[in-house]
Motif scaffolding. Structure first.
Motif, PDB file in Angstrom:
ATOM      1  N   LEU A  51       0.812  -1.226   0.000  1.00 35.80           N
ATOM      2  CA  LEU A  51       0.000   0.000   0.000  1.00 35.80           C
ATOM      3  C   LEU A  51       0.842   1.272   0.000  1.00 35.80           C
ATOM      4  O   LEU A  51       0.578   2.189  -0.766  1.00 35.80           O
ATOM      5  CB  LEU A  51      -0.966  -0.027   1.189  1.00 35.80           C
ATOM      6  N   PRO A  52       1.872   1.358   0.858  1.00 33.89           N
ATOM      7  CA  PRO A  52       2.660   2.601   0.857  1.00 33.89           C
ATOM      8  C   PRO A  52       3.275   2.895  -0.509  1.00 33.89           C
ATOM      9  O   PRO A  52       3.279   4.050  -0.951  1.00 33.89           O
ATOM     10  CB  PRO A  52       3.756   2.340   1.886  1.00 33.89           C
ATOM     11  N   HIS A  53       3.775   1.856  -1.187  1.00 35.34           N
ATOM     12  CA  HIS A  53       4.362   2.088  -2.506  1.00 35.34           C
ATOM     13  C   HIS A  53       3.332   2.701  -3.446  1.00 35.34           C
ATOM     14  O   HIS A  53       3.593   3.696  -4.113  1.00 35.34           O
ATOM     15  CB  HIS A  53       4.867   0.768  -3.109  1.00 35.34           C
ATOM     16  N   ALA A  54       2.183   2.069  -3.480  1.00 34.83           N
ATOM     17  CA  ALA A  54       1.155   2.548  -4.405  1.00 34.83           C
ATOM     18  C   ALA A  54       0.744   3.976  -4.055  1.00 34.83           C
ATOM     19  O   ALA A  54       0.564   4.815  -4.933  1.00 34.83           O
ATOM     20  CB  ALA A  54      -0.053   1.623  -4.352  1.00 34.83           C
ATOM     21  N   ARG A  55       0.637   4.229  -2.761  1.00 37.30           N
ATOM     22  CA  ARG A  55       0.208   5.586  -2.382  1.00 37.30           C
ATOM     23  C   ARG A  55       1.263   6.631  -2.719  1.00 37.30           C
ATOM     24  O   ARG A  55       0.934   7.742  -3.135  1.00 37.30           O
ATOM     25  CB  ARG A  55      -0.134   5.631  -0.887  1.00 37.30           C
ATOM     26  N   ILE A  56       2.525   6.259  -2.560  1.00 35.66           N
ATOM     27  CA  ILE A  56       3.585   7.192  -2.957  1.00 35.66           C
ATOM     28  C   ILE A  56       3.512   7.451  -4.454  1.00 35.66           C
ATOM     29  O   ILE A  56       3.626   8.599  -4.918  1.00 35.66           O
ATOM     30  CB  ILE A  56       4.964   6.637  -2.550  1.00 35.66           C
ATOM     31  N   GLY A  57       3.268   6.399  -5.202  1.00 34.97           N
ATOM     32  CA  GLY A  57       3.138   6.547  -6.653  1.00 34.97           C
ATOM     33  C   GLY A  57       1.973   7.455  -7.007  1.00 34.97           C
ATOM     34  O   GLY A  57       2.100   8.361  -7.838  1.00 34.97           O
ATOM     35  N   TYR A  58       0.847   7.237  -6.330  1.00 39.53           N
ATOM     36  CA  TYR A  58      -0.333   8.059  -6.620  1.00 39.53           C
ATOM     37  C   TYR A  58      -0.107   9.513  -6.237  1.00 39.53           C
ATOM     38  O   TYR A  58      -0.526  10.428  -6.944  1.00 39.53           O
ATOM     39  CB  TYR A  58      -1.553   7.509  -5.882  1.00 39.53           C
ATOM     40  N   LEU A  59       0.551   9.709  -5.107  1.00 40.59           N
ATOM     41  CA  LEU A  59       0.791  11.083  -4.664  1.00 40.59           C
ATOM     42  C   LEU A  59       1.654  11.823  -5.687  1.00 40.59           C
ATOM     43  O   LEU A  59       1.335  12.956  -6.103  1.00 40.59           O
ATOM     44  CB  LEU A  59       1.472  11.085  -3.297  1.00 40.59           C
ATOM     45  N   ALA A  60       2.723  11.142  -6.107  1.00 42.05           N
ATOM     46  CA  ALA A  60       3.607  11.779  -7.092  1.00 42.05           C
ATOM     47  C   ALA A  60       2.839  12.080  -8.368  1.00 42.05           C
ATOM     48  O   ALA A  60       2.954  13.173  -8.941  1.00 42.05           O
ATOM     49  CB  ALA A  60       4.796  10.873  -7.391  1.00 42.05           C
ATOM     50  N   ALA A  61       2.030  11.115  -8.792  1.00 43.71           N
ATOM     51  CA  ALA A  61       1.291  11.306 -10.049  1.00 43.71           C
ATOM     52  C   ALA A  61       0.275  12.434  -9.913  1.00 43.71           C
ATOM     53  O   ALA A  61       0.148  13.277 -10.804  1.00 43.71           O
ATOM     54  CB  ALA A  61       0.595  10.011 -10.435  1.00 43.71           C
ATOM     55  N   SER A  62      -0.430  12.475  -8.786  1.00 41.38           N
ATOM     56  CA  SER A  62      -1.488  13.482  -8.671  1.00 41.38           C
ATOM     57  C   SER A  62      -0.911  14.887  -8.535  1.00 41.38           C
ATOM     58  O   SER A  62      -1.565  15.861  -8.874  1.00 41.38           O
ATOM     59  CB  SER A  62      -2.403  13.170  -7.484  1.00 41.38           C
ATOM     60  N   LEU A  63       0.319  14.982  -8.046  1.00 41.05           N
ATOM     61  CA  LEU A  63       0.912  16.318  -7.930  1.00 41.05           C
ATOM     62  C   LEU A  63       1.513  16.788  -9.238  1.00 41.05           C
ATOM     63  O   LEU A  63       1.680  17.986  -9.454  1.00 41.05           O
ATOM     64  CB  LEU A  63       2.000  16.327  -6.848  1.00 41.05           C
ATOM     65  N   SER A  64       1.861  15.850 -10.098  1.00 38.31           N
ATOM     66  CA  SER A  64       2.600  16.290 -11.284  1.00 38.31           C
ATOM     67  C   SER A  64       1.817  16.126 -12.578  1.00 38.31           C
ATOM     68  O   SER A  64       2.112  16.804 -13.556  1.00 38.31           O
ATOM     69  CB  SER A  64       3.903  15.523 -11.398  1.00 38.31           C
ATOM     70  N   PHE A  65       0.847  15.238 -12.601  1.00 38.28           N
ATOM     71  CA  PHE A  65       0.123  15.042 -13.858  1.00 38.28           C
ATOM     72  C   PHE A  65      -0.941  16.109 -14.017  1.00 38.28           C
ATOM     73  O   PHE A  65      -1.474  16.628 -13.049  1.00 38.28           O
ATOM     74  CB  PHE A  65      -0.578  13.682 -13.871  1.00 38.28           C
TER      75      PHE A  65
END
Lengths: 979, 166
Positions: A119-133
């Motif tokens: 879960l933490p990996h996925a959430r880190i991925g989502y956070l990065a994506a939502s801030l930059s995409f």
């Protein structure tokens, strides 16, 4: 509850943060060596990076830390180990978010983390994506479509936290394509009933809203479930759904499609106890109420109750806003709201409430002047509030109260207040006065003398930075208002001789206007010599060259005026001495010292005794009015001009140089004429050269400049037979015929003069008129038809209002008017008629009304929603674009009941279940039938994948179908429903 | 909707940035600068609203709260109520206070992910979803619990600091 940060805190005071790596990292920073073995073995955590950043003393060393960290991240992020990758991405996200770095290069790595079982990996991925995409830049996001879909699906493997992250990414970064693909996957989340997923459902609602905004064509899929959420049992979902509809209704260019939902919102307004929901519902009603008068009277009661009952200031304020912006026709409610506003205004301890109270007052606008009048005291008191917000609101309210009868009083007060205020607010005040007084061609101003004087006083404000607008108005008033010119010249003179103004660059433009005004209307000046002195004072070197050029041009005008007056004076006295000896003897005492003409010695017998006494009186007036020039004063003036202007003829600025040379040219020409020897008019007449110069000069400046409408050119009708698109190649042939080239050597003058005389006068190049006339005769085709004769030219070009010949009245009379108190009670007739203000056409000066321009994309959405709500089930909105045009027409004419009824009939026709409307149905039967068939075709072609969900929808549609059919079209229907 | 959530300190260093309409990094930098310029010019006892048309586009306003060394700023448009936004800042600060037990700037600096988790519970895609700090707390703790358990299941991390740093 909040303790200040302790800067001295040691980096390892947080127990969990201490690690071997951090020590290694700090060691590495101090040496700033190249990546060492330690670095590659021990990855730095986010905390380590933060700590390194915090221990860097300056921004320069911070840059080094960041770039070092970035090098690290670039290396680590490629690691196949997801743990390493995620930590590195986390660091990158932190740096990108708070140190404004570009994250787009790592987008792929963020996507790589999404499928991780951790879960933490996925959430880190989502956070990065939502801030930059973001919607327009993510070519990579389609790669995630499948992953997002998987995380949306309700399964035990997907904790809500994961689905929420996935929704968040979709909400923030969705492109139209992605939205289209994933819209149907939101449906299970939107319709889930379990209490556990209530927060997820709310999030799905917010996501659906964003998806709708990005791609309107998913409305058929998402809109119904959103509507259903309004009646959900879960308060969070309801709140989210109301928020979503508020957003949609407020953003829509035309909120009409949401009117059918009014009953739902009404239910919430009455039942809900949640302030957040109520606020949003009120916002929706504020938008809907103007569309439907009976809706307004229906919601009035609940709103007033809320207003009386609620203790939440936010809700009270929203009620006030709704009433004051959308329900202004209901006096009682307005009364109640205004009372609440007064409570706000009197809350001394809370500047927020005072500020919002003032804002509420300004919402009402000019329709209810009594409201502001009542709270006048509080409003004026707020002008000296320490809070800028409050001061500015108060200023706008005060300026909004201005009317013809109080403009003088209030503006004088405001101007005095501006003198004492801080620079920023002083300019706010000046700007507000300028805008309000200049509005709609100075419609508020009765006394232009006062206004011109006020403009002059504004300039005296040491903080004044509104030079450009003041410049515009000074010139504009000069052009438009003849009566104001004497005062205008007086004010301009005062400004010109004030040495303090030359130091403020913001006021240069005002000085330029003053110089122009005093040159153009020099005949009203009391002392032209003084004017020249002011225009030529040494400090004008401080001005930019363009403005100096205006100064010198004004000197030119003033000089020629003085000279002409002087000559006319001689002529007048001559005539006088010939005509009425009695009058002369009366006036003699005054004149003999100013015009030392030896009238007694002049030869009387030469004079023409035919002059009537009336003429003589006129001439006497002329002499009285104009400033008298003596031979010495003219001579001094010329010397002064020569001394001051001569150096400028070598000036490097072409504009200045050119004009300076013009002035000197005239000066020398005049000197050559030896007018000094002329003592009487008969001698003057004999000096042909001089009289011609005078004639020329007079002609050059007698033409009055008028305002020209921006549309003037358009209104010149194209002469019949003139083909504007024809090839003009034969024009060159014509031109060579006459050896005329369209160069600067030809200057068009308004009147024709004898060309030979002008040669010596280098200043005035005059058109060889006979040549021109002949040219016109032969090639009339290329000339505009509007050839006017001389008299007409003295008029302002094409003023709509006929320009009345205004006599310039007595200066004393004006002064009296200036001093009379202008505090006239409202609606009383003005004591003096308002001077003529020349208005060119309807578009001139008046601000263009801000019609809301309908955005196409917005329109698409509302079309789609209209499609759903109005139950056009046979027209799935995926094909909505096809019938957009026809719908738009309906949209435009939404107040046209005929059209609307047609529309509803189409609804009822398609459902075939409203027999009661059959009579009306017949009227438009045929045309609707046609379109109905077309729609069916479209329907067939576009029926596809989402069949099952559609069937589900269809069921509901039918339920709602009757409802919408009842509500939308005819106003009576809505009442039943609300009851 | 809410356009942005900004937490920055009085020197203008951003501590949390959340834009609900994408802003490129350079633009973000510029926005921070203009916001700080506006806020630092305002004394303490004045109203908390600022017209932000010039900074964030037409129709936007911002509401801020100045607490100790930090500014908490919400940027919003006409579909939100000013006083409600002020309340929401209160909710936000309260939640942080509960989460970090007497919050200070340092907590915000070192808990980047948790801060985002809190904001995402309160505001989602620009919409206000939760206004009870208790509920937000619960949700955030639940996420933390899940992340922990998910972590313990996963393989032993290679990076040594990974174990301690969290």
């Amino acid at each position: 509850m909040y303790r200040p940060e302790r800067r001295s805190e040691a980096p390892n005071s947080k127990p969990s943060a201490f690690s071997a790596a951090s020590m290694a990292a700090t060691a590495a920073i101090t040496t700033t060596s190249s990546p060492s073995l330690v670095d590659t073995l021990f990855q730095r955590s986010l905390d380590d990076v933060i700590r390194a950043l915090r221990s860097s003393p300056s921004s320069a060393s911070e840059e080094t830390v960041i770039s070092r960290a970035l090098d690290e991240i670039r290396r680590e992020i490629r690691s196949p180990d997801l743990d390493t990758k995620s930590v590195s991405l986390q660091k990158l996200t932190y740096l990108a978010s708070l140190h404004h770095l570009d994250l787009s290069w790592a987008a792929f790595h963020a996507l790589e983390l999404l499928p991780s079982p951790s879960l933490p990996h996925a959430r880190i991925g989502y956070l990065a994506a939502s801030l930059s995409f973001h919607p327009s830049s993510t070519e990579l996001l389609p790669l995630a479509t499948h992953q997002l879909r998987k995380h949306f699906a309700p399964s035990p493997a997907n904790p809500p936290a994961l689905a929420a992250s996935a929704l968040h990414l979709l909400a923030l970064a969705s492109s139209p394509d992605l939205g289209r693909h994933l819209a149907s996957d939101l449906l299970p989340l939107l319709s889930s009933q379990s209490a556990a997923s209530s927060s997820l459902r709310a999030k799905a609602v917010a996501t659906a809203l964003r998806t709708l905004a990005v791609c309107p064509d998913v409305a058929p899929v998402l809109f119904k479930p959103l509507v259903d959420c309004l009646s959900s049992s879960d308060p969070r979902t309801v709140s989210a759904a109301v928020g979503a509809f508020c957003e949609l209704a407020l953003a829509a260019p035309d909120p009409f499609p949401y009117l059918p939902l009014a009953p739902e919102f009404y239910r919430l307004l009455v039942d809900s106890r949640n302030n957040w929901v109520l606020i949003k519902v009120l916002k929706i009603f504020a938008r809907l109420a103007p569309l439907e008068p009976r809706l307004a009277s229906r919601i009035l009661d609940p709103i007033c109750q809320l207003l009386r009952r609620s203790h939440a200031k936010s809700l009270v304020f929203e009620c006030i806003r709704t009433i004051l912006s959308s329900l202004t026709d209901h006096e009682e409610a307005v009364r109640l709201a205004v009372d609440k506003v007064k409570e706000f205004l009197s809350s001394d301890d809370d500047p927020n409430l005072r500020y919002l109270g003032l804002r509420a007052l300004s919402m009402l606008g000019s329709a209810h002047p009594w409201v502001v009048e009542e709270s006048k005291e509080a409003v004026i008191k707020s002008l000296s509030d320490p809070d800028t917000n409050i001061r500015i609101e108060s200023l706008h309210l005060i300026v909004g109260m201005l009317c013809e009868s109080n403009v003088v009083e209030i503006c004088n007060l405001l101007n005095k207040y501006a003198m004492k205020s801080d620079p920023e607010f002083a300019n706010e005040i000046i700007g507000a006065m300028l805008v309000t007084c200049g509005k709609n061609l100075y419609e508020l101003i009765l006394d232009f003398d006062w206004y011109v004087a006020l403009l002059g006083e504004m300039v005296r404000n040491p903080h004044c930075a509104k030079g450009e607008e003041i410049e515009r108005q000074l010139v504009d008033i000069g052009l438009r208002v003849r009566d104001a010119r004497p005062e205008l010249v007086r004010v301009a003179r005062d400004l010109l001789i004030d040495p303090a103004l030359l130091g403020n660059p913001f006021l240069f433009r005002v000085l330029s206007a003053s110089a122009w005004v005093s040159g153009e209307y020099v005949e009203f000046s009391r002392n032209p010599v003084e004017l020249v002195e002011a225009l030529l004072q040494p400090r004008i070197n401080l001005l930019p060259s363009l403005i100096r050029a205006v100064y010198i041009q004004s000197v030119f005008k003033v000089m020629s005026f003085c000279f002409i007056s002087f000559i006319e004076q001689i002529q007048a006295v001559e005539l006088l001495s010939v005509g009425g000896s009695t009058q002369r003897s009366e006036k003699n005492g005054e004149q003999s010292d100013t015009v030392p003409l030896k009238t007694t010695e002049s030869n009387v017998s030469e004079g023409d005794h035919g002059d009537t006494t009336a003429d003589t009186v006129l001439l006497l007036d002329l002499i009285d009015k104009k400033t008298n020039f003596t031979r010495e004063s003219i001579s001094d003036l010329m010397n002064l001009i020569e001394t001051a202007v001569a150096p400028l003829s070598e000036c490097e600025e072409v504009e200045v140089q050119e004009r300076a040379r013009n002035v000197l040219g005239l000066l020398f020409t005049l000197r050559e004429t030896q007018f000094w020897n002329i003592e009487a008019a008969h001698e003057l007449k004999s000096d042909k050269e001089l009289s011609e110069i005078i004639e020329l000069l007079e002609a050059a400046f007698s033409e009055e400049l008028g305002p020209v409408s921006a549309n003037a050119q358009k209104r010149v009708s194209v002469p019949e037979g003139l083909n504007l698109n024809a090839n003009l190649s034969d024009l060159s042939k014509i031109l060579t015929d006459y050896d005329l080239t369209p160069s600067a050597s030809i200057s068009f003058s308004l009147q024709s003069y004898n060309p030979q005389e002008t040669k010596e006068d280098s200043v005035l190049a005059v058109e060889p008129s006979s040549l021109l006339a002949e040219h016109r005769k032969r090639h009339g085709l290329y000339y505009l038809s509007t050839h006017r004769d001389g008299d007409e030219l003295n008029d302002y070009p094409r003023a709509n209002e006929p320009l009345l010949p205004v006599d310039h009245g007595d200066a004393t009379e004006d002064l009296v008017k200036l001093t009379t108190p202008s505090l006239v009670p409202r609606k009383s007739k003005p004591t003096k008629p308002r001077p003529v203000v020349i208005r060119l056409d309807e578009g001139d000066g008046t601000s263009t009304s801000h019609l809301t321009t309908v955005k196409k994309s917005d329109n698409l959405l509302s079309e789609a929603i209209r499609g759903v709500l109005l139950e056009n089930e046979s027209q799935p909105s995926l094909s909505g674009k096809l019938d957009t045009s026809s719908k738009r027409r309906e949209n435009d004419a939404s107040d046209n009941s005929e059209l609307i009824s047609q529309q509803t009939e189409s609804v009822t026709l398609e459902h075939g279940n409203s027999s009661s409307r059959k009579s009306r149905q017949h009227r438009t039967h045929k045309e609707r039938n046609e379109s109905h068939f077309k729609n069916e075709d479209i329907e067939k072609s576009s029926r596809h994948s989402i069949k099952s969900s559609r069937q589900h929808r269809r069921h509901k549609h039918r339920q709602r179908g009757d409802v919408t059919a009842d509500i939308v079209p005819q106003t009576p229907a809505i009442q039943d429903f609300l009851l | 909707m809410i356009r942005a959530v900004i937490v920055m300190n009085t020197q203008g260093k951003p501590r949390l940035l959340k834009f609900y309409e994408f802003q490129p990094p350079e633009k973000q930098k510029e926005l921070m600068r203009s916001v700080l310029a506006v806020l630092s010019g305002r004394p303490d006892n004045v109203s908390n609203f600022v017209e932000a048309d010039a900074i964030f586009g037409p129709g936007t306003r911002l509401v801020y709260k100045h607490l100790a060394t930090l500014y908490f700023i919400f940027v919003f448009d006409n579909s939100e109520n000013e006083l409600a936004m002020l309340d929401l800042i209160q909710v936000f600060v309260e939640t942080m206070d509960r989460c970090f037990k007497n919050v200070c700037e340092l907590d915000i600096v070192f808990n980047f992910n948790k801060m985002h988790a809190i904001v995402d519970e309160i505001i989602f895609g620009g919409q206000v979803l939760e206004t009870s700090s208790e509920q937000v707390m619960k949700a955030v703790e639940e996420i933390a619990r899940l992340e922990k358990s998910s972590n313990s299941i996963s393989f032993v991390p290679k990076a040594v600091s990974g174990r301690f740093g969290r």
